[in-house]
Design an enzyme around this catalytic site. Structure first.
Site, PDB file in Angstrom:
ATOM      1  N   GLY A  12     -25.535  40.955 -34.631  1.00 38.50           N
ATOM      2  CA  GLY A  12     -25.374  41.939 -35.698  1.00 38.50           C
ATOM      3  C   GLY A  12     -26.319  41.802 -36.871  1.00 38.50           C
ATOM      4  O   GLY A  12     -25.949  42.124 -38.002  1.00 38.50           O
ATOM      5  N   ASN A  14     -28.953  43.627 -37.458  1.00 39.35           N
ATOM      6  CA  ASN A  14     -29.214  44.982 -37.959  1.00 39.35           C
ATOM      7  C   ASN A  14     -27.992  45.554 -38.673  1.00 39.35           C
ATOM      8  O   ASN A  14     -28.132  46.312 -39.634  1.00 39.35           O
ATOM      9  CB  ASN A  14     -29.654  45.897 -36.817  1.00 39.35           C
ATOM     10  CG  ASN A  14     -31.154  45.835 -36.581  1.00 39.35           C
ATOM     11  OD1 ASN A  14     -31.941  46.110 -37.467  1.00 39.35           O
ATOM     12  ND2 ASN A  14     -31.545  45.448 -35.370  1.00 39.35           N
ATOM     13  N   MET A  90     -25.117  46.957 -26.231  1.00 43.31           N
ATOM     14  CA  MET A  90     -25.728  46.736 -24.923  1.00 43.31           C
ATOM     15  C   MET A  90     -25.081  47.558 -23.810  1.00 43.31           C
ATOM     16  O   MET A  90     -24.931  47.097 -22.679  1.00 43.31           O
ATOM     17  CB  MET A  90     -25.680  45.243 -24.576  1.00 43.31           C
ATOM     18  CG  MET A  90     -26.340  44.352 -25.617  1.00 43.31           C
ATOM     19  SD  MET A  90     -28.049  44.831 -25.987  1.00 43.31           S
ATOM     20  CE  MET A  90     -28.845  44.357 -24.460  1.00 43.31           C
ATOM     21  N   ILE A  92     -25.150  51.622 -22.076  1.00 45.61           N
ATOM     22  CA  ILE A  92     -25.787  52.936 -22.042  1.00 45.61           C
ATOM     23  C   ILE A  92     -24.698  53.994 -22.151  1.00 45.61           C
ATOM     24  O   ILE A  92     -23.737  53.992 -21.375  1.00 45.61           O
ATOM     25  CB  ILE A  92     -26.596  53.119 -20.742  1.00 45.61           C
ATOM     26  CG1 ILE A  92     -27.727  52.089 -20.679  1.00 45.61           C
ATOM     27  CG2 ILE A  92     -27.158  54.536 -20.662  1.00 45.61           C
ATOM     28  CD1 ILE A  92     -28.451  52.057 -19.353  1.00 45.61           C
ATOM     29  N   LEU A  93     -24.833  54.880 -23.121  1.00 51.28           N
ATOM     30  CA  LEU A  93     -23.840  55.925 -23.338  1.00 51.28           C
ATOM     31  C   LEU A  93     -24.202  57.169 -22.531  1.00 51.28           C
ATOM     32  O   LEU A  93     -25.365  57.562 -22.468  1.00 51.28           O
ATOM     33  CB  LEU A  93     -23.752  56.263 -24.824  1.00 51.28           C
ATOM     34  CG  LEU A  93     -23.246  55.118 -25.713  1.00 51.28           C
ATOM     35  CD1 LEU A  93     -23.417  55.473 -27.182  1.00 51.28           C
ATOM     36  CD2 LEU A  93     -21.785  54.799 -25.408  1.00 51.28           C
ATOM     37  N   ASN A 107     -30.455  54.909 -32.311  1.00 49.15           N
ATOM     38  CA  ASN A 107     -30.583  53.553 -31.780  1.00 49.15           C
ATOM     39  C   ASN A 107     -31.842  52.901 -32.335  1.00 49.15           C
ATOM     40  O   ASN A 107     -32.823  53.583 -32.646  1.00 49.15           O
ATOM     41  CB  ASN A 107     -30.668  53.610 -30.249  1.00 49.15           C
ATOM     42  CG  ASN A 107     -30.783  52.235 -29.619  1.00 49.15           C
ATOM     43  OD1 ASN A 107     -30.022  51.326 -29.945  1.00 49.15           O
ATOM     44  ND2 ASN A 107     -31.736  52.068 -28.713  1.00 49.15           N
ATOM     45  N   HIS A 109     -34.751  50.130 -31.265  1.00 52.18           N
ATOM     46  CA  HIS A 109     -35.288  49.467 -30.070  1.00 52.18           C
ATOM     47  C   HIS A 109     -36.552  48.698 -30.443  1.00 52.18           C
ATOM     48  O   HIS A 109     -37.405  49.228 -31.167  1.00 52.18           O
ATOM     49  CB  HIS A 109     -35.602  50.500 -28.985  1.00 52.18           C
ATOM     50  CG  HIS A 109     -36.101  49.880 -27.714  1.00 52.18           C
ATOM     51  ND1 HIS A 109     -35.287  49.148 -26.879  1.00 52.18           N
ATOM     52  CD2 HIS A 109     -37.338  49.859 -27.150  1.00 52.18           C
ATOM     53  CE1 HIS A 109     -35.997  48.708 -25.853  1.00 52.18           C
ATOM     54  NE2 HIS A 109     -37.241  49.128 -25.996  1.00 52.18           N
TER      55      HIS A 109
END
Length: 216
Positions: A12, A14, A90, A92-93, A107, A109
């Site tokens: 966490g 970010n 982690m 994928i939606l 998001n 990346h």
């Protein structure tokens, strides 16, 4: 004030950058809830320290992916969340989840997408021999790390870099561009036209960050 929900899976850092930006007054947003799919995520300790509401929703407790996503969406909707931020989440939606928050899921990346999508982006950059990499905040779509780009920061790759050294240098910029992107949503300056994202009245064309940072 923009109401945000943050999804996490790990340490966490970010999330901490978002919290710090809100507490310092740089980011005009309200962090309504943090959701983790990992009960051991250190991000939850950060929530406890800052007295932020959090919930744990584990994939293993849902018979299907759709049920897992429905549980997350229900929590976010109950908090009237306007922007969903993936900060080291982690999973994928699916398009099913994204339809609840159209163009309102972002998001971070650790690469200059479309380069080095997916896991271990820093290692991918080193293995490829890239001379530059960086980080990207993007709108989440049904691809993996391939949605419309909001902001990117460029980081040079050095001959002596290891995966960890490169990751740490990229992370410093992640902690700036993610709160900045959220602030642009808070100011209602994010304009989306197909795959292209424009920030109204932003300054373009400078390095290492494009569009230029405003709150740092």
């Amino acid at each position: 004030m923009l109401k945000i929900g943050v999804l996490v899976s790990g340490r966490g850092s970010n999330l901490q950058a978002i919290i710090d930006s809100i507490e310092s007054g740089k980011l005009k947003a309200s962090l309504e809830v943090v959701i983790s799919d990992n009960p051991k995520a250190y991000a939850l300790e950060r929530c406890k320290k800052h007295k932020i509401d959090y919930q744990i929703i584990e994939m293993k407790n849902s018979p299907f992916r759709r049920d897992f996503e429905e549980k997350i969406a229900e929590v976010l909707k109950s908090k009237n969340v306007e922007l969903v931020v993936l900060a080291g989440f982690m999973r994928i939606l699916s398009g099913h989840f994204l339809r609840y928050f159209p163009y309102r899921v972002i998001n971070i990346h650790p690469s200059l997408i479309p380069a080095f999508q997916g896991l271990h982006a820093q290692r991918q950059a080193l293995d490829f021999g890239a001379k530059f990499t960086g980080c990207t905040v993007h709108i989440v779509d049904e691809s993996v790390d391939g949605g419309p780009v909001i902001i990117q920061a460029v980081v040079p790759v050095l001959p002596e870099d290891t995966e960890d050294k490169l990751a740490q240098r990229i992370l410093k910029w992640e902690h700036k561009i993610l709160p900045q992107a959220i602030q642009w949503f808070a100011e209602e300056r994010v304009m989306i036209e197909g795959r292209k994202v424009f920030i109204k009245d932003a300054r373009y064309g400078e390095l290492p960050v494009n569009p230029a940072l405003e709150i740092f």
